[in-house]
Design a protein around this motif. Structure first.
Motif: not given
Length: 293
Positions: A183-190, A243-247
């Motif tokens: 699932k897409a997950m948004f991490i603003e400041n990794p 991981a599926n990292l998306q904005s």
């Protein structure tokens, strides 16, 4: 310690704290709103209070005595003031569950980086503390009230992010599930960094510090810190999935405005040590991965 009052005690670290005290033969009283059931039966005494109603504290604590109070549920300066007034002459030590949030954003904070004796609190109810900034002010102000006005020794335990198999917030589990499910997950400041502590070790520390002669602020927790990038990489490696990292993905519950981590050397100097951070996070990621269904 023969007797203890716990403000809270029905969830997460509070439940563990109650059980540890009972195992040591301490007479435990739980003071809550009475809305969350507990599993302790007749092993504990119970009082019904509202932290937002100072009169309810005065009535509940009338003609009672305890060696230590563990305050797990204070979220405003007004609540801190009402509580020390209601408990005046009834306790010998005050152990306050505070937070690393009292520090400005940054890493490896030592206890002296926030001095509650120099903070000028405004009296407010919890409803006036909004968001992360409000939470920070609430914990700062509560510490200030306690250290400046309590007539007994006070310990402010500045916990980092608490994690564990019993973590009802599921914040760490969120990341494991999203990687596992793609699932897409948004991490603003990794690259922001955070400290952590295991919930069982948090409860044990509360008991230990209450039995000690220590007073003042203290930072417990696993030494070091981790970035969200490192956390996601750990999950990816253990689950062998990317991981599926998306904005536009689901925002991480660890999306905070800045880094928050603490130096735990003072706790270590008292003989208190905690599970190494990589080991702690690795154990929990494996647990969540193995118990998804």
């Amino acid at each position: 310690m023969i007797s203890a009052l716990i403000l809270g005690g029905t969830q997460f670290v509070g439940k563990r704290l109650v059980q540890l005290l009972l195992d040591e033969g301490v007479e435990v009283t739980i003071a809550t709103r009475g809305r969350t059931p507990d599993s302790f039966g007749d092993q504990v005494s119970r009082l019904k209070i509202s932290r937002e109603d100072g009169e309810s504290l005065r009535v509940a604590f009338q003609n009672k005595q305890w060696d230590v109070v563990f305050d797990q549920t204070c979220y405003s300066s007004q609540e801190a003031l009402d509580t020390i007034k209601a408990l005046e002459g009834k306790i010998q030590k005050y152990v306050f569950t505070s937070s690393q949030a009292v520090y400005d954003f940054g890493t490896n904070h030592k206890e002296e980086n926030f001095n509650a004796l120099e903070f000028q609190p405004s009296l407010k109810p919890r409803g006036e503390y909004i968001g992360y900034v409000g939470y920070q002010e609430a914990k700062r102000a509560a510490e200030a009230i306690l250290f400046q006005q309590a007539k007994v020794p006070v310990v402010a335990v500045r916990f980092p992010i608490i994690v564990g198999k019993d973590d009802y917030t599921n914040r760490l589990k969120f990341h494991v599930d999203h990687v596992a499910d793609g699932k897409a997950m948004f991490i603003e400041n990794p690259d922001l960094r955070y400290s952590f502590i295991d919930s069982a070790e948090a409860a044990k520390f509360l008991v230990s510090i209450a039995k000690s002669d220590y007073q003042g602020a203290i930072n417990p927790g696993s030494s070091g810190d981790s970035s969200l990038r490192e956390l996601v990489t750990l999950i990816e490696d253990l689950m062998e999935k990317r991981a599926n990292l998306q904005s536009d993905g689901d925002p991480s519950p660890y999306n905070l405005p800045g880094s928050w981590s603490v130096d735990t050397s003072r706790a270590n100097s008292l003989g208190c040590y905690f599970t190494p951070l990589d080991q702690l996070l690795g154990q929990l990621v494996r647990y969540y991965a193995d118990n998804r269904h």
